[in-house]
Design a protein around this motif. Structure first.
Motif, PDB file in Angstrom:
ATOM      1  N   GLN A 355       0.842  -1.196   0.000  1.00  0.00           N
ATOM      2  CA  GLN A 355       0.000   0.000   0.000  1.00  0.00           C
ATOM      3  C   GLN A 355       0.876   1.244   0.000  1.00  0.00           C
ATOM      4  OE1 GLN A 355      -2.232  -0.888   3.580  1.00  0.00           O
ATOM      5  NE2 GLN A 355      -4.127  -0.731   2.410  1.00  0.00           N
ATOM      6  N   ALA A 356       1.956   1.125   0.757  1.00  0.00           N
ATOM      7  CA  ALA A 356       2.833   2.279   0.924  1.00  0.00           C
ATOM      8  C   ALA A 356       3.363   2.749  -0.413  1.00  0.00           C
ATOM      9  CB  ALA A 356       3.985   1.922   1.866  1.00  0.00           C
ATOM     10  N   GLN A 357       3.689   1.786  -1.278  1.00  0.00           N
ATOM     11  CA  GLN A 357       4.246   2.160  -2.577  1.00  0.00           C
ATOM     12  C   GLN A 357       3.281   3.016  -3.377  1.00  0.00           C
ATOM     13  OE1 GLN A 357       5.407  -1.267  -4.714  1.00  0.00           O
ATOM     14  NE2 GLN A 357       7.061  -1.774  -3.294  1.00  0.00           N
ATOM     15  N   LYS A 358       2.022   2.683  -3.217  1.00  0.00           N
ATOM     16  CA  LYS A 358       1.024   3.363  -4.052  1.00  0.00           C
ATOM     17  C   LYS A 358       0.555   4.673  -3.441  1.00  0.00           C
ATOM     18  CE  LYS A 358       0.783  -0.180  -6.766  1.00  0.00           C
ATOM     19  NZ  LYS A 358       2.245  -0.219  -6.847  1.00  0.00           N
ATOM     20  N   LEU A 359       0.942   4.874  -2.215  1.00  0.00           N
ATOM     21  CA  LEU A 359       0.421   6.026  -1.500  1.00  0.00           C
ATOM     22  C   LEU A 359       1.084   7.306  -1.996  1.00  0.00           C
ATOM     23  CD1 LEU A 359      -1.656   5.900   0.738  1.00  0.00           C
ATOM     24  CD2 LEU A 359       0.194   6.136   2.385  1.00  0.00           C
ATOM     25  N   GLY A 360       0.274   8.281  -2.341  1.00  0.00           N
ATOM     26  CA  GLY A 360       0.832   9.552  -2.763  1.00  0.00           C
ATOM     27  C   GLY A 360       1.442  10.283  -1.576  1.00  0.00           C
ATOM     28  N   ASP A 361       2.277  11.278  -1.885  1.00  0.00           N
ATOM     29  CA  ASP A 361       2.940  12.012  -0.809  1.00  0.00           C
ATOM     30  C   ASP A 361       1.945  12.661   0.131  1.00  0.00           C
ATOM     31  OD1 ASP A 361       5.246  11.235  -1.833  1.00  0.00           O
ATOM     32  OD2 ASP A 361       6.017  13.220  -2.386  1.00  0.00           O
ATOM     33  N   ARG A 362       0.871  13.190  -0.475  1.00  0.00           N
ATOM     34  CA  ARG A 362      -0.089  13.909   0.342  1.00  0.00           C
ATOM     35  C   ARG A 362      -0.813  12.985   1.304  1.00  0.00           C
ATOM     36  NH1 ARG A 362      -2.401  18.086   1.361  1.00  0.00           N
ATOM     37  NH2 ARG A 362      -4.634  18.341   1.121  1.00  0.00           N
ATOM     38  N   GLU A 363      -1.179  11.817   0.811  1.00  0.00           N
ATOM     39  CA  GLU A 363      -1.844  10.856   1.684  1.00  0.00           C
ATOM     40  C   GLU A 363      -0.872  10.404   2.771  1.00  0.00           C
ATOM     41  OE1 GLU A 363      -2.144  10.098  -1.844  1.00  0.00           O
ATOM     42  OE2 GLU A 363      -3.936  11.355  -1.775  1.00  0.00           O
ATOM     43  N   ALA A 364       0.367  10.184   2.330  1.00  0.00           N
ATOM     44  CA  ALA A 364       1.367   9.710   3.289  1.00  0.00           C
ATOM     45  C   ALA A 364       1.546  10.734   4.407  1.00  0.00           C
ATOM     46  CB  ALA A 364       2.695   9.464   2.580  1.00  0.00           C
ATOM     47  N   LEU A 365       1.534  11.993   4.004  1.00  0.00           N
ATOM     48  CA  LEU A 365       1.700  13.062   4.983  1.00  0.00           C
ATOM     49  C   LEU A 365       0.587  13.010   6.028  1.00  0.00           C
ATOM     50  CD1 LEU A 365       3.921  15.033   5.024  1.00  0.00           C
ATOM     51  CD2 LEU A 365       2.533  16.650   3.757  1.00  0.00           C
ATOM     52  N   ASN A 366      -0.598  12.676   5.554  1.00  0.00           N
ATOM     53  CA  ASN A 366      -1.737  12.626   6.469  1.00  0.00           C
ATOM     54  C   ASN A 366      -1.638  11.501   7.482  1.00  0.00           C
ATOM     55  OD1 ASN A 366      -3.482  14.816   6.036  1.00  0.00           O
ATOM     56  ND2 ASN A 366      -3.963  13.998   4.021  1.00  0.00           N
ATOM     57  N   LEU A 367      -0.712  10.590   7.238  1.00  0.00           N
ATOM     58  CA  LEU A 367      -0.532   9.492   8.203  1.00  0.00           C
ATOM     59  C   LEU A 367      -0.096  10.013   9.563  1.00  0.00           C
ATOM     60  CD1 LEU A 367       1.320   6.865   6.038  1.00  0.00           C
ATOM     61  CD2 LEU A 367      -0.936   6.638   7.007  1.00  0.00           C
ATOM     62  N   ILE A 368       0.530  11.175   9.576  1.00  0.00           N
ATOM     63  CA  ILE A 368       1.009  11.672  10.866  1.00  0.00           C
ATOM     64  C   ILE A 368      -0.150  11.982  11.802  1.00  0.00           C
ATOM     65  CG2 ILE A 368       3.145  12.593   9.929  1.00  0.00           C
ATOM     66  CD1 ILE A 368       1.897  15.369  10.159  1.00  0.00           C
ATOM     67  N   PHE A 369      -1.355  12.036  11.254  1.00  0.00           N
ATOM     68  CA  PHE A 369      -2.505  12.283  12.122  1.00  0.00           C
ATOM     69  C   PHE A 369      -3.052  10.998  12.717  1.00  0.00           C
ATOM     70  CE2 PHE A 369      -2.735  16.045   9.305  1.00  0.00           C
ATOM     71  CZ  PHE A 369      -2.594  17.002  10.285  1.00  0.00           C
ATOM     72  N   GLN A 370      -2.422   9.886  12.390  1.00  0.00           N
ATOM     73  CA  GLN A 370      -2.903   8.625  12.948  1.00  0.00           C
ATOM     74  C   GLN A 370      -2.499   8.512  14.415  1.00  0.00           C
ATOM     75  OE1 GLN A 370      -4.934   6.572  11.487  1.00  0.00           O
ATOM     76  NE2 GLN A 370      -4.913   8.085   9.837  1.00  0.00           N
ATOM     77  N   PRO A 371      -3.387   7.927  15.228  1.00  0.00           N
ATOM     78  CA  PRO A 371      -3.032   7.719  16.632  1.00  0.00           C
ATOM     79  C   PRO A 371      -1.759   6.876  16.741  1.00  0.00           C
ATOM     80  CG  PRO A 371      -5.345   7.251  16.261  1.00  0.00           C
ATOM     81  CD  PRO A 371      -4.741   7.493  14.917  1.00  0.00           C
TER      82      PRO A 371
END
Lengths: 864, 159
Positions: A355-371
């Protein structure tokens, strides 16, 4: 006594104000150590507190402030130079003073802490200066002007000193202001809310009557109320600077303890917000600033190596925009390392590697909001314990705000908060549906669409059962409010009214029965009995005195399946829908013949294999290969898709084969080349007339043909199905499931096994299908809209011939499956959605069981 | 909470307590008189789609939005029928005012605390969580309704 209490409260309020100013002044002082006016102001503040303490006999506080005052007077008189250690010491004093004040506020006493250590250090510092050979004596710190105030005794001390701080800055403003309790303002706000409602009622009466006098009066009432509302709202407005005040201190402390150089720039501190909102954003702001200092801005050495000035810059910006306040917290630091974020997410199990490979930078950035997420290399004491960004986001969203993060590697990170001005009174659009009125907050509203004429229904098309609307060339998923809320459907109207709504960053259309007008509404919370309903944001009282519900646009979107249940799901369970009509799927991409880009759902693929051309044999006119002790028939795809097309030269060696299997039998489809596995949102699907293709879609930004596997297999491997048809032949399966994508998956599996499949997206559709077709078995999602599977069972109980149809429930997860084991009265069997084979087994079993019960098929007479 | 202190006081100093009484089907209920904010005739109501079925709707009580709970449904009793208009008994709870829709409002009764008894064990599960106890009046039983639990819809749902 009471009077005393009042005076003390006055003292506390004033001291708190003074202290927060002090913080800022001290930081300023650090950069302008010789600013005499600044020093004088600081001195006076401390002096005022000290004087009042003496009056109230707060001895500890007096002691501390006295020593600080001594030190400050030396600074002010130029007897010694200011250095950072001194500033730290004075700041510490300010903290101690705050602590004592807090204790006084809570208990009326100064508290147990004597702050002897601090007092001692202050004294030592002061004496240090005195000892360096100066005329001044530490015991006599006041200058003569102030001492005059002291002579007349401590009672007047405070009075003399008090006007002084104002005198240095804006004394005119002080005269024009009075202090009002927040409680009173809140009460006023509530009353204005009531007045707005009453005004709305009067205006409604007015439209019903033809009375000139009433008309004039109500117009005036209208104007005055609006002005009053604005005025009262303003009284509760506070500049955002109120929260920013303490940030310089935070940044300085952080910088010192982290060994970094950070300059804080603030822009738009005068931007005003409702005080309830100010309260709510206080902590998130501090957290974001700490984050920027800690994780964002690099140490001076690193910065210099990167060719940046050693001093990092932290910018706070606030401004009004479209009825909202934007707050930006930006740094010029290293930026967020997207790859590290991904790594970390995989490490923490938030993301699968593919999944990580396909994840765009913007989506990846939003991961920092994960608990539980933190990318800091080291956990420092100041931040980065892995709690935080998720809390920041949830706090901001709680007040109707949005958090966004932008980052460029090496250039810095900016977090942008969008926050509503006020929470209490909002403009809303009143709509009708199923005979009820609902209010949609204007913030979420993008546009209104009215589809008129005979063909109004045709404007809304269906992609695999999911309604969509072509809005300026792009597909907008559509939901019906009646269906979402389970209201009775409207009579066939001559026009379709649709409101286009925005939730988070996605849009959808909501069809309502009627659109009324916009109104200022007062948001009132729902009782706890209704808190669980995510479709409502609250309630309000309308002009006629009746209650109307305020829709929660996000909740409506989720409930209708137009938006994914939650952000987590879109990422974790990428197979599932993100938007109906535009769904997240995993597709295997390949090339065959003249088709450059073909796709099949990956979940249907058993394996990918390569066979050397030399191992391919011919049997019965077909290509076969020996594979795992069986004979695997091979089917060159271009023969099926382009029969009679000239062979395009040499076939690839080894042959690229996609193996499909149904448990017993396998078949290999030979393609030219396997391209990729794409995990993408399939947008704008277009149906195809061409045999062997389901249609085309945009996958990974390129047009891709979707292979109709069913056709391909049937066309060329007749016997592949025929043997299976014994139990499955002609049996009709009704698949009831909200997600079009899940349905198509189930359909493919069932098709391949030889069943006839009918689809339904919700209960209503399902009942319609049941009425029209004889059905042997129902497969239904547990969460079938609108009310889940138990409603389905109840609906099927209405007719005896339906009651006998076995129901196979599909659960989301294995866990859900387990908890359901005991709840079997709603269905005959239950499987997880993803386990295709178990599902087919169940279906076969249920069909068999039913056949043995029904010696006489019920539907015999109905079939044509 | 004003209600709680009130209850405590009566417990300590008095041998009788006051209850506002009402009927739901053939059941006779009492609520501590201090818990009751007001009693209203049937009000126009806004229904809440998708809400739990015990919630009849929302009423506008002088600018305050109050949730109305149908006591027949809450106690899983047969429905009231269309000709009988329910009454609103507005009670104060920790979560603000909530209206209980009841069949008929009775008198305020002084009840001797000595006649109190815990509810029978074999009470219908729908009512067990909601009834605090029973006062044995001369001609009938007065069931004491636990208003906090009544408005907490989680109570009794699992049964």
């Amino acid at each position: 006594m009471q009077e005393d209490q009042d005076v003390i409260r006055e003292f506390l309020v004033e001291s708190h104000e003074n202290l927060s100013r002090l913080d800022q002044e001290l930081i300023e002082l650090e950069s302008h150590p010789t600013d005499a006016a600044l020093l004088a102001s600081i001195f006076r503040t401390i002096h005022t507190i000290k004087g009042t303490c003496g009056f109230f006999a707060f001895s500890i506080l007096e002691k501390i402030t006295h020593q600080a005052e001594t030190l400050l007077s030396q600074l002010r008189d130029g007897q010694r130079e200011l250095d950072p250690s001194l500033v730290s010491l004075i700041l510490e004093t300010v903290d101690a003073t705050r602590k004592v004040l807090a204790s006084i506020e809570a208990t009326g006493e100064e508290g147990p802490d004597q702050f002897e250590d601090l007092t001692e250090r202050l004294r030592a510092a002061a004496q240090g200066a005195a000892g360096r050979g100066n005329q001044s004596t530490p015991d006599k710190p006041f200058d003569s002007a102030l001492e005059q105030g002291c002579v007349s005794g401590p009672a007047e001390h405070a009075e003399v000193a008090k006007p002084e701080p104002d005198a240095t800055r804006s004394s005119a403003a002080a005269d024009a202001n009075i202090r009002v309790g927040v409680g009173l303002l809140d009460k006023l706000m509530d009353l204005v809310g009531e007045l707005v409602l009453t005004r709305n009622q009067i205006l409604q009466f007015n439209t019903e009557r033809e009375d000139a006098a009433l008309n004039t009066t109500s117009q005036r009432l209208n104007l005055i109320t609006t002005e009053l509302q604005e005025g009262v709202m303003k009284t509760r407005m506070q500049p955002i600077g109120m929260v920013w005040n303490k940030l310089p201190r935070v940044v300085r402390d952080m910088a010192v303890s982290l060994g970094k150089q950070i300059r804080l720039e603030m822009d738009g501190a005068e931007t005003e917000l409702d005080r309830t909102i100010i309260e709510a954003i206080k902590d998130p702001l501090v957290h974001l600033v700490r984050n920027s200092c800690d994780h964002g801005i690099e140490s001076p050495e690193v910065r210099q190596r990167a060719g940046k000035p050693p001093e990092g810059k932290l910018t706070l910006r606030a401004y009004h925009e479209g009825g909202q306040v934007n707050i930006e917290i930006g740094d010029d630091g290293a930026g967020v390392d997207v790859d590290r974020v991904k790594e970390k997410a995989i490490e923490k199990g938030l993301l699968r590697p593919e999944q990580a490979q396909k994840l765009g930078d913007r989506e990846a950035l939003n991961l920092i909001f994960q608990p539980g997420f933190s990318t800091a290399q080291t956990i420092t004491k100041v931040s980065g314990r892995g709690v935080g960004m998720d809390v920041v986001r949830s706090n901001i969203e709680k007040i109707g705000g949005i958090v966004d993060v932008f980052s460029r590697p090496g250039e810095g990170t900016t977090v942008k908060l969008k926050i509503p001005l006020t929470l209490a009174i909002i403009p809303g659009l009143v709509v009708n549906s199923g005979g009820e009125r609902f209010v949609i907050p204007q913030v979420s509203l993008l546009e209104l669409i009215r589809l008129e004429g005979d063909s109004s229904d045709k404007h809304i098309e269906h992609v695999h059962g999911t309604p969509v609307y072509r809005r300026r060339g792009s597909l907008l998923p559509v939901a019906y409010l009646n269906q979402v809320l389970g209201l009775k459907a409207a009579e066939r109207a001559e026009a379709v009214n649709m409101v286009v709504l925005q939730a988070e960053d996605r849009q959808f259309g909501l069809v309502v029965d009627g659109i009324n007008d916009t109104q200022e509404i007062v948001v009132k919370p729902l009782g706890k009995q209704l808190k669980g309903l995510t479709v409502y944001a609250g309630a309000t009282i309308m002009g006629d005195g009746r209650v109307a519900l305020i829709l929660d646009v996000l909740g409506i979107g989720q409930r209708s399946g137009v938006l994914a249940e939650s952000r987590e799901q879109t990422r974790n369970v990428a197979e599932h829908k993100t938007q109906s009509g535009a769904e997240q799927q995993r597709l295997l991409l390949f090339r065959a013949g003249s088709f450059e880009r073909l796709a099949v759902p990956l979940s249907l693929v058993a394996r990918l294999e390569e066979f050397p051309q030399s191992s391919i044999e011919h049997a019965g006119g077909c290509q076969v290969v020996q594979y795992r002790k069986h004979i695997l028939p091979l089917l060159p795809l271009h023969d099926v898709l382009e029969p009679g097309a000239p062979d395009r030269g040499q076939a690839a060696d080894p042959a690229q084969v996609i193996v499909f299997n149904d448990g017993e039998r396998s078949i290999g489809i030979v393609v030219d080349r396997i391209l990729d596995v794409a995990e993408d949102t399939v947008t704008a699907r277009q149906n195809s007339n061409r045999k062997g293709l389901m249609g085309s879609a945009v996958v990974g930004k390129r047009v891709t043909d979707l292979l109709d596997l069913d056709y391909v297999l049937k066309a060329s491997a007749e016997d592949w199905f025929q043997r299976k048809r014994t139990s499955a032949d002609g049996k009709v399966v009704l698949v009831a499931e909200a997600s079009a994508f899940s349905r198509s998956l189930i359909r493919s599996s069932l098709d391949m096994a030889g069943y006839r499949v009918i689809e339904a997206a919700n209960l209503d559709e399902m009942i319609r299908e049941l009425e029209q077709h004889p059905v042997d078995i129902v497969i239904a999602a547990l969460d079938l809209p609108p009310n889940g599977i138990s409603a389905l069972r109840a609906a099927m109980g209405r007719r005896p011939e339906w009651e006998r149809i076995p129901v196979l429930a599909l659960a989301e997860t294995a866990e859900q499956l387990r908890t359901l084991a005991g709840r079997a009265r709603d269905f005959e069997d239950c499987q997880t959605r993803s386990d295709r084979e178990a599902m087919l087994d169940s279906v076969a079993r249920l069909v068999l069981a039913q056949a043995s019960v029904e010696t006489e098929p019920v539907r015999a007479g109905e079939e044509k | 909470m004003a209600t709680d202190t009130g209850t405590m006081k009566t417990d300590v100093t008095q041998t009788s307590r006051q209850f506002s009484t009402f009927f739901v089907a053939d059941l006779f209920f009492g609520v501590d008189v201090l818990c009751v904010q007001e009693v209203l005739r049937f009000q126009q109501m806004t229904s809440v789609p998708q809400a739990p079925e015990v919630i009849e709707g929302l009423i506008n009580l002088r600018g305050q939005i109050v949730t109305a709970i149908d006591m027949r449904r809450r106690l899983r009793l047969p429905s009231r029928g269309d000709d009988l208009m329910p009454m609103n008994m507005v009670v104060r709870t920790e979560d603000g005012a909530v209206s209980l829709l009841v069949d008929e409002i009775g008198d305020v009764l002084d009840v001797d605390v000595a006649t109190y008894e815990r509810p029978p064990e074999n009470l219908d599960p729908a009512a067990r969580g909601l009834i605090r106890g029973v006062y044995k009046l001369r001609d009938r039983l007065l069931l004491v309704l636990d208003t906090e639990r009544t408005v907490d819809l989680a109570v009794g749902r699992a049964a």
